[in-house]
Design a protein around this motif. Structure first.
Motif, PDB file in Angstrom:
ATOM      1  N   GLU A   1      42.507  32.137  38.925  1.00 33.91           N
ATOM      2  CA  GLU A   1      41.105  32.496  38.717  1.00 33.91           C
ATOM      3  C   GLU A   1      40.829  33.082  37.337  1.00 33.91           C
ATOM      4  O   GLU A   1      39.784  32.813  36.736  1.00 33.91           O
ATOM      5  N   GLN A   2      41.741  33.907  36.815  1.00 29.42           N
ATOM      6  CA  GLN A   2      41.494  34.581  35.544  1.00 29.42           C
ATOM      7  C   GLN A   2      42.660  34.369  34.583  1.00 29.42           C
ATOM      8  O   GLN A   2      43.818  34.294  34.998  1.00 29.42           O
ATOM      9  N   LEU A   3      42.317  34.292  33.308  1.00 22.95           N
ATOM     10  CA  LEU A   3      43.317  34.125  32.260  1.00 22.95           C
ATOM     11  C   LEU A   3      42.833  34.874  31.025  1.00 22.95           C
ATOM     12  O   LEU A   3      41.681  34.714  30.606  1.00 22.95           O
ATOM     13  N   ALA A   4      43.694  35.718  30.469  1.00 22.99           N
ATOM     14  CA  ALA A   4      43.317  36.487  29.279  1.00 22.99           C
ATOM     15  C   ALA A   4      44.491  36.523  28.304  1.00 22.99           C
ATOM     16  O   ALA A   4      45.645  36.655  28.707  1.00 22.99           O
ATOM     17  N   PHE A   5      44.173  36.400  27.018  1.00 22.42           N
ATOM     18  CA  PHE A   5      45.198  36.400  25.977  1.00 22.42           C
ATOM     19  C   PHE A   5      44.528  36.701  24.643  1.00 22.42           C
ATOM     20  O   PHE A   5      43.290  36.704  24.530  1.00 22.42           O
ATOM     21  N   SER A   6      45.335  36.953  23.630  1.00 22.26           N
ATOM     22  CA  SER A   6      44.808  37.157  22.282  1.00 22.26           C
ATOM     23  C   SER A   6      44.654  35.805  21.599  1.00 22.26           C
ATOM     24  O   SER A   6      45.561  34.962  21.669  1.00 22.26           O
ATOM     25  N   HIS A   7      43.522  35.607  20.939  1.00 22.64           N
ATOM     26  CA  HIS A   7      43.329  34.343  20.240  1.00 22.64           C
ATOM     27  C   HIS A   7      44.436  34.185  19.201  1.00 22.64           C
ATOM     28  O   HIS A   7      44.723  35.112  18.436  1.00 22.64           O
ATOM     29  N   PRO A   8      45.096  33.033  19.152  1.00 26.24           N
ATOM     30  CA  PRO A   8      46.264  32.880  18.282  1.00 26.24           C
ATOM     31  C   PRO A   8      45.982  33.009  16.790  1.00 26.24           C
ATOM     32  O   PRO A   8      46.893  33.309  16.015  1.00 26.24           O
ATOM     33  N   ARG A   9      44.735  32.827  16.380  1.00 24.17           N
ATOM     34  CA  ARG A   9      44.423  32.937  14.946  1.00 24.17           C
ATOM     35  C   ARG A   9      43.628  34.198  14.631  1.00 24.17           C
ATOM     36  O   ARG A   9      43.976  34.943  13.714  1.00 24.17           O
ATOM     37  N   THR A  10      42.578  34.467  15.405  1.00 26.05           N
ATOM     38  CA  THR A  10      41.705  35.607  15.103  1.00 26.05           C
ATOM     39  C   THR A  10      42.189  36.905  15.734  1.00 26.05           C
ATOM     40  O   THR A  10      41.723  37.981  15.359  1.00 26.05           O
TER      41      THR A  10
ATOM     42  N   GLU B   1      41.388  37.936  18.493  1.00 23.04           N
ATOM     43  CA  GLU B   1      40.354  38.419  19.409  1.00 23.04           C
ATOM     44  C   GLU B   1      40.846  38.280  20.846  1.00 23.04           C
ATOM     45  O   GLU B   1      41.508  37.302  21.201  1.00 23.04           O
ATOM     46  N   GLN B   2      40.524  39.270  21.683  1.00 24.91           N
ATOM     47  CA  GLN B   2      40.920  39.199  23.086  1.00 24.91           C
ATOM     48  C   GLN B   2      40.006  38.212  23.813  1.00 24.91           C
ATOM     49  O   GLN B   2      38.785  38.361  23.811  1.00 24.91           O
ATOM     50  N   MET B   3      40.604  37.203  24.426  1.00 24.77           N
ATOM     51  CA  MET B   3      39.860  36.166  25.130  1.00 24.77           C
ATOM     52  C   MET B   3      40.089  36.329  26.631  1.00 24.77           C
ATOM     53  O   MET B   3      41.221  36.536  27.074  1.00 24.77           O
ATOM     54  N   ARG B   4      39.025  36.234  27.413  1.00 28.17           N
ATOM     55  CA  ARG B   4      39.150  36.349  28.869  1.00 28.17           C
ATOM     56  C   ARG B   4      38.277  35.284  29.523  1.00 28.17           C
ATOM     57  O   ARG B   4      37.111  35.124  29.165  1.00 28.17           O
ATOM     58  N   PHE B   5      38.857  34.570  30.485  1.00 30.22           N
ATOM     59  CA  PHE B   5      38.149  33.474  31.133  1.00 30.22           C
ATOM     60  C   PHE B   5      38.254  33.610  32.650  1.00 30.22           C
ATOM     61  O   PHE B   5      39.219  34.170  33.175  1.00 30.22           O
ATOM     62  N   ASN B   6      37.249  33.070  33.321  1.00 33.69           N
ATOM     63  CA  ASN B   6      37.197  33.138  34.779  1.00 33.69           C
ATOM     64  C   ASN B   6      36.776  31.779  35.329  1.00 33.69           C
ATOM     65  O   ASN B   6      35.863  31.140  34.795  1.00 33.69           O
ATOM     66  N   ALA B   7      37.444  31.343  36.372  1.00 36.05           N
ATOM     67  CA  ALA B   7      37.085  30.093  37.050  1.00 36.05           C
ATOM     68  C   ALA B   7      36.874  30.406  38.524  1.00 36.05           C
ATOM     69  O   ALA B   7      37.808  30.816  39.214  1.00 36.05           O
ATOM     70  N   PRO B   8      35.661  30.257  39.024  1.00 33.51           N
ATOM     71  CA  PRO B   8      35.408  30.563  40.436  1.00 33.51           C
ATOM     72  C   PRO B   8      36.179  29.628  41.358  1.00 33.51           C
ATOM     73  O   PRO B   8      36.658  28.565  40.940  1.00 33.51           O
ATOM     74  N   LEU B   9      36.294  30.029  42.616  1.00 31.95           N
ATOM     75  CA  LEU B   9      36.979  29.187  43.591  1.00 31.95           C
ATOM     76  C   LEU B   9      36.361  27.796  43.629  1.00 31.95           C
ATOM     77  O   LEU B   9      35.136  27.659  43.625  1.00 31.95           O
ATOM     78  N   PRO B  10      37.177  26.761  43.669  1.00 32.77           N
ATOM     79  CA  PRO B  10      36.619  25.411  43.818  1.00 32.77           C
ATOM     80  C   PRO B  10      35.936  25.260  45.172  1.00 32.77           C
ATOM     81  O   PRO B  10      36.189  26.020  46.110  1.00 32.77           O
ATOM     82  N   LYS B  11      35.085  24.274  45.255  1.00 32.69           N
ATOM     83  CA  LYS B  11      34.235  24.092  46.432  1.00 32.69           C
ATOM     84  C   LYS B  11      35.030  24.029  47.729  1.00 32.69           C
ATOM     85  O   LYS B  11      34.657  24.649  48.731  1.00 32.69           O
ATOM     86  N   GLU B  12      36.160  23.299  47.722  1.00 34.76           N
ATOM     87  CA  GLU B  12      36.895  23.125  48.977  1.00 34.76           C
ATOM     88  C   GLU B  12      37.489  24.436  49.485  1.00 34.76           C
ATOM     89  O   GLU B  12      37.573  24.662  50.695  1.00 34.76           O
ATOM     90  N   LEU B  13      37.870  25.330  48.568  1.00 34.40           N
ATOM     91  CA  LEU B  13      38.415  26.616  48.993  1.00 34.40           C
ATOM     92  C   LEU B  13      37.306  27.565  49.436  1.00 34.40           C
ATOM     93  O   LEU B  13      37.464  28.308  50.414  1.00 34.40           O
TER      94      LEU B  13
END
Length: 254
Positions: A223-232, A234-246
């Motif tokens: 659901e979530q993934l966070a890391f430092s941008h490899p060049r800048t 900058e702290q990057m954080r992403f979220n993907a909601p549960l897919p429809k079937e789940l």
């Protein structure tokens, strides 16, 4: 070890405390006697050796508890072709891409699988991807199991790939999963055919067992993934909601 057998094998090792600080290529050379060290180094360079599910350098110094997976039958790069497979892009810039992978999509070709993977799709949709993982793993920095959906970061440049791989190796990447288990937490993930005791074998409730039977995947989502941008940086954080079937499966349980 017989090399003919090795040609169709995937090997797994867990590093002991006695082998800590050993180079990855040296460790493998001591255990895969029929393969030369140079050949093993090429295997590592091609991305067919993973440490905790991620590519590593031949010179990587092992740590106690490292899980190593060696794929001795990499798919031939001659068989790899870009394919027009739809993929959901969460984020993209000049250095990286974040993809929301659906369940049932294998991340990259392997023994017996040369097409229909995320790597084939990436090669079709993007002209610039890192090659550090080898010709059949363009841009692939880490993996998710076939039946696990969710977020994957893909590298466009060699520098981005190197930096992201270092973050994964250093355990600097934050990952959060959503899982549904049946019974106590020690039980397997619902729908996991391997670790969950089968798709429905451990479930006594007939209605729930029938519902799991048609889920056709495990209930595990990155659901979530966070890391430092490899060049800048900058702290990057992403979220993907549960897919429809789940989400629908959860709704049916209420």
């Amino acid at each position: 070890m017989n090399e003919e057998a090795a040609e169709s094998s995937t090997l797994a090792f867990t590093v002991s405390a006695d082998d800590a600080n050993t180079r990855l290529d040296s460790y493998l050379a001591a255990r895969i006697s029929d393969w030369s060290r140079a050949r093993l180094q090429r295997l590592i360079e091609d991305g067919d050796v993973l440490v905790h599910g991620r590519t590593a350098k031949a010179s990587y110094k092992l740590r106690a508890g490292d899980e190593i997976e060696v794929e001795l039958t990499p798919a031939s790069s001659a068989e790899f072709t870009p394919e027009d497979i739809p993929i959901e892009i969460i984020y993209e810039d000049d250095d990286l891409i974040v993809v929301n992978k659906p369940a049932s999509l294998v991340v990259h070709p392997a023994a017996g699988i040369s097409s229909g993977t995320l790597a084939n799709a990436l090669a079709f949709h993007f002209h610039q991807l890192s090659t550090r993982g080898g010709a059949i793993r363009p841009g692939i920095v880490h993996r998710l199991d076939k039946d696990t959906s969710g977020l994957i970061v893909v590298a466009k440049t060699e520098a981005a790939h190197e930096n992201l791989a270092d973050q994964f190796r250093g355990r600097e990447v934050f990952k959060s999963y959503v899982a549904l288990v049946h019974g106590r937490v020690k039980h397997g993930v619902v729908g996991d055919a391997i670790y969950g005791g089968g798709r429905d074998k451990t479930v006594q409730d007939a209605r729930l067992r029938a519902r799991i039977g048609v889920l056709n995947r495990q209930f595990l989502h990155a659901e979530q993934l966070a890391f430092s941008h490899p060049r800048t940086r900058e702290q990057m954080r992403f979220n993907a909601p549960l897919p429809k079937e789940l989400a629908e499966f959860l709704g049916d349980l209420k």
